[in-house]
Design a protein around this motif. Structure first.
Motif, PDB file in Angstrom:
ATOM      1  N   TYR A 190       0.951  -1.228   0.135  1.00 26.16           N
ATOM      2  CA  TYR A 190       0.068   0.175  -0.022  1.00 26.16           C
ATOM      3  C   TYR A 190       0.756   1.476  -0.094  1.00 26.16           C
ATOM      4  CZ  TYR A 190      -3.617  -3.341   0.929  1.00 26.16           C
ATOM      5  OH  TYR A 190      -4.546  -4.444   1.079  1.00 26.16           O
ATOM      6  N   PRO A 191       1.115   1.878  -1.224  1.00 27.27           N
ATOM      7  CA  PRO A 191       2.017   3.172  -1.293  1.00 27.27           C
ATOM      8  C   PRO A 191       1.362   4.273  -0.450  1.00 27.27           C
ATOM      9  CG  PRO A 191       1.590   2.010  -3.416  1.00 27.27           C
ATOM     10  CD  PRO A 191       0.537   1.414  -2.456  1.00 27.27           C
TER      11      PRO A 191
ATOM     12  N   TYR B  23       7.478   5.379  -2.483  1.00 24.81           N
ATOM     13  CA  TYR B  23       7.279   4.083  -1.500  1.00 24.81           C
ATOM     14  C   TYR B  23       8.107   2.867  -1.772  1.00 24.81           C
ATOM     15  CZ  TYR B  23       4.783  -0.204   0.006  1.00 24.81           C
ATOM     16  OH  TYR B  23       4.496  -1.224   0.725  1.00 24.81           O
TER      17      TYR B  23
ATOM     18  N   TYR C 166       4.196   5.948  -5.876  1.00 27.00           N
ATOM     19  CA  TYR C 166       4.952   4.796  -5.912  1.00 27.00           C
ATOM     20  C   TYR C 166       6.309   4.642  -5.794  1.00 27.00           C
ATOM     21  CZ  TYR C 166       6.652   0.428  -8.489  1.00 27.00           C
ATOM     22  OH  TYR C 166       7.409  -0.494  -8.872  1.00 27.00           O
TER      23      TYR C 166
ATOM     24  N   THR D 263       0.906  -3.456  -5.629  1.00 28.86           N
ATOM     25  CA  THR D 263       0.290  -2.605  -4.832  1.00 28.86           C
ATOM     26  C   THR D 263      -1.027  -2.199  -5.072  1.00 28.86           C
ATOM     27  OG1 THR D 263       0.735  -0.607  -6.471  1.00 28.86           O
ATOM     28  CG2 THR D 263       2.784  -1.491  -5.212  1.00 28.86           C
TER      29      THR D 263
END
Length: 240
Positions: A153-154, A195, A192, A183
Motif C-alpha cells: 500500500y503506497p 514508496y 509509487y 500495490t
C-alpha cells in the motif's frame, strides 16, 4: 480488410507484455461466455500472469477455483488464484490451497481479505483460522512450492496506524515467504517511487509491482479510491 491468415499472423507476432491482468470469476453463464471471450482475445498478448479474484469470505471460492483450473488446462496463460483468510478455518484454507496445487496452479495471491462486516469495520480473525496475511503465506508455503504474491500500500492500508507500520507488515509477509508484492492502485507515479524507496530502505528486496486501475467510470473509481485510501489528484477530473 486483412485476410484470416494475415490476422492470425498478426496475433502470433505479438510481443509479450510485462503486465498482469485481473479477472473476476463469472457469476452467470452469460458472464462466463464474456470472460472466456475476453481471455481468448487477451491471451495472444502473453501477459506475465493473470489473476482471478476471491469474493469476500470465500463467497466465490468454487468459481475462482474452476476458472483458474480451466485456464491451466485450456490456455497458455500463467494463472494466479486470489486467496483470503476471512471467515475460514486453517483446515478449510489448506484444503483450498491443496486443490490449487492438484489442479496445476503454482501462483497464489495471498490476502487477508476485507472485514466480514465490510470496509471500515473492525477485522476479526476466525478463531480457528489464519490471523493475518503473513500466517497465510507461511501456511501456503508449507503445502507447496507456490509463488506467493501479497498486497502493498503506497499510501498505507486504511487500517494501518502509519506508513512505517504498514511497511513492517509487508516485511512480515516477506519473512513468511512472499515472493513479490502488488500495490494498491495509485494515480501519481511519485507516490509509487517514494514508496519503493522506503520499502528498500527497510530491507525489503522483493519485486514491488505497481497496481493500475483503468478509469472507465470516474465516480466509481473515486469511490473505490476513498474506500481503499488511494488519493485522487486534482488533474483527474470527471469527464464533462
Amino acid at each position: 480488410m486483412p485476410s484470416a491468415s494475415h490476422h492470425r499472423a498478426s496475433r502470433d507476432s505479438y510481443r509479450p507484455i510485462r503486465v498482469s491482468i485481473e479477472f473476476f470469476p463469472p457469476k452467470t453463464e452469460e458472464m462466463e461466455k464474456i470472460l472466456w471471450s475476453s481471455i481468448e482475445r487477451l491471451a495472444p498478448l502473453q501477459p506475465k500472469f493473470v489473476s482471478v479474484t476471491y469474493g469476500a469470505g470465500g463467497s466465490t471460492r468454487e468459481r475462482t477455483h474452476n476458472t483458474v483450473a480451466r485456464m491451466v488446462k485450456e490456455t497458455s496463460l500463467q494463472p494466479a488464484a486470489h486467496l483470503t483468510c476471512v471467515d475460514a478455518t486453517r483446515e478449510e484454507i489448506d484444503a483450498v490451497v491443496q486443490s490449487y496445487w492438484d489442479a496445476g496452479v503454482r501462483h497464489i495471491v495471498a490476502l487477508r481479505g476485507d472485514p466480514q462486516d465490510g470496509i471500515g469495520t473492525a477485522y476479526r480473525p476466525h478463531p480457528g483460522g489464519y490471523a493475518q496475511t503473513s500466517d497465510l503465506v507461511a501456511g501456503i508455503k508449507r503445502i507447496g512450492d507456490f509463488k506467493v504474491s501479497v498486497s502493498a500500500y503506497p499510501e498505507k492500508h486504511p487500517e494501518a496506524s502509519s506508513l512505517d507500520a504498514d511497511i513492517d507488515a509487508l516485511k512480515a509477509k516477506v519473512d513468511a515467504g512472499a515472493d513479490q508484492a502488488i500495490t494498491q492502485f495509485f494515480f501519481e507515479n511519485d507516490i509509487y517511487l517514494r514508496y519503493v524507496d522506503k520499502v528498500r530502505a527497510a530491507g525489503i528486496d522483493i519485486p514491488i509491482i505497481p497496481g493500475i486501475l483503468p478509469v472507465q467510470n470516474f465516480k466509481q473509481a473515486a469511490n473505490f479510491a476513498r474506500r481503499t485510501g488511494a488519493s485522487v489528484p486534482y488533474w483527474l477530473p470527471p469527464p464533462p
